[in-house]
Design an enzyme around this catalytic site. Structure first.
Site, PDB file in Angstrom:
ATOM      1  N   ARG A  22       8.826   5.994  -4.634  1.00  0.00           N
ATOM      2  CA  ARG A  22       9.009   6.633  -5.944  1.00  0.00           C
ATOM      3  C   ARG A  22      10.227   7.550  -5.962  1.00  0.00           C
ATOM      4  O   ARG A  22      10.642   8.063  -4.932  1.00  0.00           O
ATOM      5  CB  ARG A  22       7.734   7.342  -6.377  1.00  0.00           C
ATOM      6  CG  ARG A  22       7.142   8.334  -5.432  1.00  0.00           C
ATOM      7  CD  ARG A  22       5.983   9.045  -6.111  1.00  0.00           C
ATOM      8  NE  ARG A  22       4.717   8.370  -5.908  1.00  0.00           N
ATOM      9  CZ  ARG A  22       3.791   8.809  -5.058  1.00  0.00           C
ATOM     10  NH1 ARG A  22       3.983   9.897  -4.362  1.00  0.00           N
ATOM     11  NH2 ARG A  22       2.664   8.155  -4.927  1.00  0.00           N
ATOM     12  N   GLU A  50      -4.357   8.285  17.479  1.00  0.00           N
ATOM     13  CA  GLU A  50      -4.853   6.953  17.143  1.00  0.00           C
ATOM     14  C   GLU A  50      -3.966   5.891  17.785  1.00  0.00           C
ATOM     15  O   GLU A  50      -2.793   5.785  17.448  1.00  0.00           O
ATOM     16  CB  GLU A  50      -4.809   6.839  15.622  1.00  0.00           C
ATOM     17  CG  GLU A  50      -5.818   5.908  15.037  1.00  0.00           C
ATOM     18  CD  GLU A  50      -5.836   6.020  13.512  1.00  0.00           C
ATOM     19  OE1 GLU A  50      -6.193   7.098  12.998  1.00  0.00           O
ATOM     20  OE2 GLU A  50      -5.477   5.035  12.857  1.00  0.00           O
ATOM     21  N   ASP A  65     -10.258  -0.835   0.595  1.00  0.00           N
ATOM     22  CA  ASP A  65     -10.368   0.625   0.573  1.00  0.00           C
ATOM     23  C   ASP A  65     -11.798   0.988   0.182  1.00  0.00           C
ATOM     24  O   ASP A  65     -12.530   0.153  -0.339  1.00  0.00           O
ATOM     25  CB  ASP A  65      -9.402   1.214  -0.464  1.00  0.00           C
ATOM     26  CG  ASP A  65      -7.971   1.212   0.040  1.00  0.00           C
ATOM     27  OD1 ASP A  65      -7.763   1.156   1.259  1.00  0.00           O
ATOM     28  OD2 ASP A  65      -7.058   1.270  -0.812  1.00  0.00           O
ATOM     29  N   TYR A  85      -9.098  -6.308   3.652  1.00  0.00           N
ATOM     30  CA  TYR A  85      -8.603  -4.957   3.917  1.00  0.00           C
ATOM     31  C   TYR A  85      -8.960  -4.068   2.725  1.00  0.00           C
ATOM     32  O   TYR A  85      -8.123  -3.679   1.929  1.00  0.00           O
ATOM     33  CB  TYR A  85      -7.084  -5.046   4.122  1.00  0.00           C
ATOM     34  CG  TYR A  85      -6.362  -3.814   4.638  1.00  0.00           C
ATOM     35  CD1 TYR A  85      -7.024  -2.651   4.988  1.00  0.00           C
ATOM     36  CD2 TYR A  85      -4.981  -3.834   4.778  1.00  0.00           C
ATOM     37  CE1 TYR A  85      -6.335  -1.551   5.457  1.00  0.00           C
ATOM     38  CE2 TYR A  85      -4.271  -2.738   5.243  1.00  0.00           C
ATOM     39  CZ  TYR A  85      -4.954  -1.597   5.574  1.00  0.00           C
ATOM     40  OH  TYR A  85      -4.256  -0.506   6.026  1.00  0.00           O
ATOM     41  N   ARG A 142      -7.687  -5.967  14.177  1.00  0.00           N
ATOM     42  CA  ARG A 142      -7.025  -4.916  14.941  1.00  0.00           C
ATOM     43  C   ARG A 142      -8.082  -3.874  15.254  1.00  0.00           C
ATOM     44  O   ARG A 142      -8.939  -3.544  14.419  1.00  0.00           O
ATOM     45  CB  ARG A 142      -5.889  -4.260  14.139  1.00  0.00           C
ATOM     46  CG  ARG A 142      -4.695  -5.131  13.983  1.00  0.00           C
ATOM     47  CD  ARG A 142      -4.060  -5.512  15.300  1.00  0.00           C
ATOM     48  NE  ARG A 142      -3.303  -4.421  15.900  1.00  0.00           N
ATOM     49  CZ  ARG A 142      -2.824  -4.467  17.132  1.00  0.00           C
ATOM     50  NH1 ARG A 142      -3.071  -5.516  17.916  1.00  0.00           N
ATOM     51  NH2 ARG A 142      -2.109  -3.462  17.601  1.00  0.00           N
ATOM     52  N   ARG A 166      -0.616   7.777  14.861  1.00  0.00           N
ATOM     53  CA  ARG A 166      -0.690   9.046  14.132  1.00  0.00           C
ATOM     54  C   ARG A 166      -1.574  10.043  14.851  1.00  0.00           C
ATOM     55  O   ARG A 166      -2.396   9.669  15.693  1.00  0.00           O
ATOM     56  CB  ARG A 166      -1.165   8.834  12.690  1.00  0.00           C
ATOM     57  CG  ARG A 166      -2.395   7.989  12.529  1.00  0.00           C
ATOM     58  CD  ARG A 166      -2.628   7.636  11.041  1.00  0.00           C
ATOM     59  NE  ARG A 166      -3.663   6.606  10.931  1.00  0.00           N
ATOM     60  CZ  ARG A 166      -3.915   5.899   9.839  1.00  0.00           C
ATOM     61  NH1 ARG A 166      -3.225   6.094   8.744  1.00  0.00           N
ATOM     62  NH2 ARG A 166      -4.878   4.986   9.832  1.00  0.00           N
ATOM     63  N   ARG A 172       0.829  -1.197   0.000  1.00  0.00           N
ATOM     64  CA  ARG A 172       0.000   0.000   0.000  1.00  0.00           C
ATOM     65  C   ARG A 172       0.867   1.252   0.000  1.00  0.00           C
ATOM     66  O   ARG A 172       0.396   2.327  -0.321  1.00  0.00           O
ATOM     67  CB  ARG A 172      -0.872   0.036   1.256  1.00  0.00           C
ATOM     68  CG  ARG A 172      -1.991  -0.977   1.274  1.00  0.00           C
ATOM     69  CD  ARG A 172      -2.609  -1.034   2.658  1.00  0.00           C
ATOM     70  NE  ARG A 172      -3.257   0.213   3.048  1.00  0.00           N
ATOM     71  CZ  ARG A 172      -4.490   0.543   2.750  1.00  0.00           C
ATOM     72  NH1 ARG A 172      -5.231  -0.257   2.041  1.00  0.00           N
ATOM     73  NH2 ARG A 172      -5.012   1.683   3.149  1.00  0.00           N
TER      74      ARG A 172
HETATM   75  N1  UDP Z   1       3.246   2.214   7.043  1.00  0.00           N
HETATM   76  C1  UDP Z   1       4.498   2.397   7.562  1.00  0.00           C
HETATM   77  N2  UDP Z   1       4.894   3.642   7.947  1.00  0.00           N
HETATM   78  C2  UDP Z   1       4.067   4.719   7.839  1.00  0.00           C
HETATM   79  C3  UDP Z   1       2.774   4.533   7.290  1.00  0.00           C
HETATM   80  C4  UDP Z   1       2.389   3.262   6.915  1.00  0.00           C
HETATM   81  O1  UDP Z   1       5.275   1.460   7.677  1.00  0.00           O
HETATM   82  O2  UDP Z   1       4.478   5.833   8.218  1.00  0.00           O
HETATM   83  C5  UDP Z   1       2.841   0.850   6.620  1.00  0.00           C
HETATM   84  C6  UDP Z   1       2.244   0.055   7.761  1.00  0.00           C
HETATM   85  O3  UDP Z   1       2.655  -1.278   7.628  1.00  0.00           O
HETATM   86  C7  UDP Z   1       0.764   0.188   7.511  1.00  0.00           C
HETATM   87  C8  UDP Z   1       0.687   0.193   5.993  1.00  0.00           C
HETATM   88  O4  UDP Z   1       1.877   0.887   5.596  1.00  0.00           O
HETATM   89  O5  UDP Z   1       0.066  -0.893   8.052  1.00  0.00           O
HETATM   90  C9  UDP Z   1      -0.525   0.867   5.437  1.00  0.00           C
HETATM   91  O6  UDP Z   1      -0.648   2.148   5.991  1.00  0.00           O
HETATM   92  P1  UDP Z   1      -1.865   3.122   5.666  1.00  0.00           P
HETATM   93  O7  UDP Z   1      -1.621   4.375   6.416  1.00  0.00           O
HETATM   94  O8  UDP Z   1      -2.022   3.183   4.205  1.00  0.00           O
HETATM   95  O9  UDP Z   1      -3.078   2.312   6.281  1.00  0.00           O
HETATM   96  P2  UDP Z   1      -4.543   2.775   6.696  1.00  0.00           P
HETATM   97  O10 UDP Z   1      -4.582   2.628   8.170  1.00  0.00           O
HETATM   98  O11 UDP Z   1      -4.692   4.190   6.275  1.00  0.00           O
HETATM   99  O12 UDP Z   1      -5.445   1.812   6.012  1.00  0.00           O
END
Ligand code: UDP
Length: 372
Positions: free
Chosen positions: A175, A306, A356, A354, A254, A286, A171
């Protein structure tokens, strides 16, 4: 009353399905155990700010069909998600891009960044990645992995990165341009006025009963005897293992705990909607500052910390844990589900996926089309 569909769950999946079936003249009754519609995309206005009560939701898709579909129910603004990550006293841009690499190593060109990553990966002796840790290391090397992935991921999932499936990390794009747009999708935005209004529009005219669980509803309905409502089919968007009384055991989820704060007189707390805390030692993953999703200029602000937690019965499930063990268990439940002639299962919880938001909408539209 005779209905065509009883829809359990007024979240996005249930609402799209209800809309589509009502559109062709099918009668639906939607129920939800919560006192509000919109499931986990529910937003509520506080101090003039749309607060994402169950975690931040940013709509993004590359599917024109889905983008056009959503426009019928909401005007999406031009928000682009560009989170920043805090690691100790360092701050980095996400997703991993030239800004991140420049800050980490001082490199300026893509060639320099790639060389730096290659240098780090060589010598690790990695083959085909079998888990999230190996996948991350083989993509970005140990610096990025240690500072920006490991702690965050282990907090969020409550598991060692070696025990997690690698798809989770896919996810997160990597880049080699100076571009902080988190998503690679063609379309992105937040519904002006919040997600609740969007779901309200989808459910307009559809009978709705809130604050009642499926079980409570069935009991109350059968107590009505001759007067009981009847349904040709049920769409169930709750937890699939709960539906079957956990007969094969519990699937893992989770959960999250949110600490929401209204900061009166603080106009701008962190300068960005999403700030990730990637150190393991910081207990939250976060902080969301909701006003920035809508370019808000209110005099106050609302922030949410969170905290990820392991789900136990009675908690709200947010993420399915799609590791091998849980997927195998889910497959057993899916087997039972396929034998339930008049019950459909949908959404993140009903399909243990999972998803979106755009994928939820697509799946609900496909299910409605198949019904029709
Ligand atoms: N992730 C990470 N560092 C970050 C943000 C995300 O390693 O700063 C990884 C982590 O494994 C997470 C996954 O990317 O479970 C997906 O994150 P995202 O924020 O896209 O998930 P959401 O909770 O928004 O679905």
């Amino acid at each position: 009353m005779r209905y065509d569909y009883l829809i359990v769950g007024a979240g996005l999946f249930g609402a799209v399905f209800a809309k589509e079936m009502s559109r062709i003249g099918k009668s639906c009754l939607v129920i939800d155990k919560r006192e509000h519609i919109a499931g986990n995309i529910y937003t509520e206005e506080i101090a003039g700010i749309q607060v994402h009560k169950y975690g931040a939701h940013i709509f993004h898709t590359s599917d024109k069909r889905i983008w056009d579909y959503v426009q019928q129910y909401a005007r999406l603004n031009h928000y682009i998600n560009s989170p920043v990550a805090v690691y100790g006293d360092e701050l980095y841009n996400l997703p991993f891009n030239m800004n991140t690499f420049n800050k980490l190593w001082g490199v300026k060109t893509p060639a320099e960044a790639k060389a730096r990553i290659m240098e780090q990966i060589e010598g690790l002796g990695l083959g085909e990645p079998h888990n999230l840790e190996e996948q991350a290391l083989s993509l970005v090397g140990p610096d990025v992995y240690t500072k920006l992935i490991k702690g965050y991921t282990e907090k969020q999932w409550g598991r060692d990165c070696k025990e997690l499936p690698s798809f989770i990390i896919r996810r997160l794009p990597l880049r080699f341009v100076y571009d902080n747009n988190y998503f690679t999708d063609r379309y992105q935005g937040i519904p002006e006025g919040g997600y609740t209004g969007m779901v309200e529009k989808m459910l307009k005219g559809v009978p709705l009963k809130l604050g009642i669980s499926y079980r409570e509803f069935l009991e109350a309905n059968s107590a009505k005897g001759e007067e009981a409502d009847s349904f040709r089919k049920v769409l169930y968007t709750g937890m699939i293992d709960e539906y079957f009384d956990y007969c094969f055991g519990e699937l893992q989820y989770r959960s999250l705990r949110f600490e929401e704060e209204l900061l009166t007189g603080c106009e701008n707390y962190q300068g960005n909607a999403v700030v990730n805390y990637t150190e393991r030692e910081v207990p939250y993953t976060r902080i969301i500052e909701h006003k920035h999703f809508e370019f808000g200029t209110q005099p106050d602000t609302v922030i949410t910390r969170e905290y990820p937690v392991e789900w136990k019965r009675g908690d709200e499930p947010y993420y399915p844990v799609n590791d091998e063990r849980n997927n195998a268990l889910y497959a057993k439940y899916a087997g039972l589900a396929s034998r339930e002639k008049n019950v459909l299962f949908g959404g993140r919880l009903g399909q243990y996926r999972y998803y979106d938001m755009d994928k939820v909408i697509a799946a609900a539209l496909d299910m409605a089309a198949a019904e029709i």
